[in-house]
Design a protein around this motif. Structure first.
Motif, PDB file in Angstrom:
ATOM      1  N   MET A   1       1.089  -1.222   0.084  1.00 13.09           N
ATOM      2  CA  MET A   1       0.039   0.102  -0.136  1.00 13.09           C
ATOM      3  C   MET A   1       0.811   1.084   0.151  1.00 13.09           C
ATOM      4  N   LEU A   2       0.497   1.957  -1.109  1.00 14.88           N
ATOM      5  CA  LEU A   2       1.346   3.440  -1.588  1.00 14.88           C
ATOM      6  C   LEU A   2       0.838   4.259   0.138  1.00 14.88           C
ATOM      7  N   GLN A 206       8.381   4.508   2.731  1.00 14.57           N
ATOM      8  CA  GLN A 206       9.244   2.779   2.263  1.00 14.57           C
ATOM      9  C   GLN A 206       9.155   1.535   3.676  1.00 14.57           C
ATOM     10  N   GLU A 209       5.310   0.716   2.925  1.00 15.30           N
ATOM     11  CA  GLU A 209       4.854   0.049   2.233  1.00 15.30           C
ATOM     12  C   GLU A 209       5.421  -0.914   3.103  1.00 15.30           C
ATOM     13  N   LYS A 210       6.902  -1.078   3.818  1.00 12.25           N
ATOM     14  CA  LYS A 210       6.601  -2.306   4.882  1.00 12.25           C
ATOM     15  C   LYS A 210       5.636  -2.939   5.494  1.00 12.25           C
ATOM     16  N   THR A 211       5.186  -2.018   6.757  1.00 12.02           N
ATOM     17  CA  THR A 211       4.648  -2.527   8.023  1.00 12.02           C
ATOM     18  C   THR A 211       3.284  -2.555   6.736  1.00 12.02           C
ATOM     19  N   THR A 212       2.948  -2.651   6.183  1.00 13.98           N
ATOM     20  CA  THR A 212       1.222  -2.735   5.177  1.00 13.98           C
ATOM     21  C   THR A 212       1.454  -3.459   4.570  1.00 13.98           C
ATOM     22  N   ARG A 213       2.520  -4.502   3.534  1.00 14.77           N
ATOM     23  CA  ARG A 213       3.218  -5.670   3.426  1.00 14.77           C
ATOM     24  C   ARG A 213       2.863  -6.119   4.253  1.00 14.77           C
ATOM     25  N   THR A 214       2.755  -6.244   5.380  1.00 14.25           N
ATOM     26  CA  THR A 214       3.123  -7.497   6.205  1.00 14.25           C
ATOM     27  C   THR A 214       1.461  -7.451   6.725  1.00 14.25           C
ATOM     28  N   GLY A 215       1.244  -6.695   6.940  1.00 14.23           N
ATOM     29  CA  GLY A 215      -0.534  -7.061   7.670  1.00 14.23           C
ATOM     30  C   GLY A 215      -0.435  -6.470   8.442  1.00 14.23           C
ATOM     31  N   LYS A 218      -2.630  -1.126   8.164  1.00 15.78           N
ATOM     32  CA  LYS A 218      -3.491  -1.226   7.365  1.00 15.78           C
ATOM     33  C   LYS A 218      -3.676   0.907   6.601  1.00 15.78           C
TER      34      LYS A 218
END
Length: 373
Positions: A1-2, A206, A209-215, A218
């Motif tokens: 997520m951006l 950046q 993006e890493k923290t949202t990629r892990t779920g 949000k």
């Protein structure tokens, strides 16, 4: 997520939010009247907004975009007066303070709103224990990188904000021996604490993006940091203040933040470093535990100093900025309080020692919020 773009806002503009207690006038315990209050408040044309909070005995008010602490005070006073009229119609009272002194968390009701239900499902009993009350101050920043620089400069003054606003010594009927026990509840949440040390919006993006990629998160709302960027407003949001007992003190604290921000922008007094955070948690604890009697370890020199002395030094450094911004009176009052070691936590304790009944303390606090006593 951006990460969403950082919106433009006027540098040094202000916005203030206050989370407030709704109590009955029988025993002065919390009362689940937020729906009724919102219905009555909707009849007034007011600046800012009035919205529900996590549990149904809470309500949050906020100013619109302001440019001085006087304007903050004017808007908060107008909303407060409408709140009091509405509360009087319901035979309840509105109170400041970071915690209700004797409410039992298990008696609270989660407000019926999708985000609050989602948080309750995720955090369990912590959601009801989040019946705590804070002041949030937004400060406008000209661009995203400036906002991150402002955020990390402000972090050195988190203990000052905590000690000057502390108003939560009592929890579940007990004196916690903390001036601000409210922040102990915030620390229970996994994404609390401090923001990562990044000074560019690209680097922060950046991280996001890493923290949202892990779920893990949000959106930016999932970060319960002491200070966080608010890109949709073009501000940083300082979240460590307990809700004061009066709107006058809330406006004074906003003026303090604005004066600090002006000092940062116009004089560039120091560059923040990652090493500043080596003493961050210790300084934060000291301010929560001891208030204006805390010890402050200077992040630059590593030398301990009485926090109230560092507050006085800081107020001298920003005095010209406070004067130019019209914030001198409120900042002067905070300086006098630092000199005397007086904050709302002390007032609550002294009132309890005199009255020997926490319900009477809440009643008297409700009168202070009204502008009496």
């Amino acid at each position: 997520m951006l990460l969403e773009p950082f919106q433009k806002s006027a540098a040094l503009s202000l916005g203030v939010e206050l989370e407030l207690q709704l109590v009955n006038t029988h025993d002065y315990d919390l009362a689940p009247y937020s729906d009724e209050m919102l219905r009555l408040m909707s009849k007034y044309e007011l600046p800012g907004s009035v919205v529900p909070e996590m549990t149904s005995s809470m309500i949050e008010i906020s100013t619109g975009v302001c440019h001085s602490s006087d304007q903050v005070l004017g808007q908060l006073s107008e909303i407060r007066d409408a709140l009091i009229k509405s509360a009087d119609r319901l035979n309840i009272a509105v109170v400041g303070g970071g915690t209700h002194p004797f409410q039992q968390w298990h008696e609270r009701r989660i407000y019926d709103k999708p985000r609050f239900r989602e948080l309750s499902d995720l955090y369990g009993y912590l959601s009801k224990q989040f019946t705590i009350f804070g002041q949030h101050v937004h400060i406008g920043c000209p661009d995203a990188d400036s906002a991150l620089l402002m955020l990390h400069r402000m972090s050195r003054y988190i203990p000052h904000f905590i000690a000057l606003s502390a108003s939560s010594p009592y929890v579940q009927g007990q004196d916690t021996q903390f001036d601000s026990a409210r922040l102990n509840s915030v620390f229970a949440f996994p994404m609390s604490g401090r923001a990562p040390f990044t000074l560019s919006w690209e680097a922060f993006g950046q991280f996001f993006e890493k923290t949202t990629r892990t779920g893990v998160v949000k959106s930016m709302k999932d970060f319960y940091w002491d200070i966080r960027p608010k890109p949709e407003y073009g501000t940083i949001e300082i979240r460590v203040f307990d809700t004061p007992l009066t709107v006058e003190r809330a406006a004074g604290l906003a003026g303090f933040v604005q004066s600090l921000a002006s000092w940062f922008i116009h004089e560039q007094p120091f560059m923040p470093q990652e090493d500043d955070y080596m003493v961050y948690t210790y300084n934060r604890f000291q301010a929560c535990r001891f208030g204006l009697d805390a010890v402050y370890v200077d992040p630059t020199t590593g030398e301990p100093i009485a926090l109230r002395e560092h507050i006085r030094l800081t107020l001298r450094q920003i005095s010209d900025h406070a004067r130019k911004l019209g914030a001198s009176y409120g900042v002067h009052i905070l300086g006098e309080d630092a000199e005397l070691g007086t904050n709302d936590a002390r007032w609550l304790r002294e009132t309890q020692q005199r009255e020997r009944l926490l319900a009477e303390v809440v009643r008297r606090a409700s009168m202070r919020f009204r502008g009496r006593g």
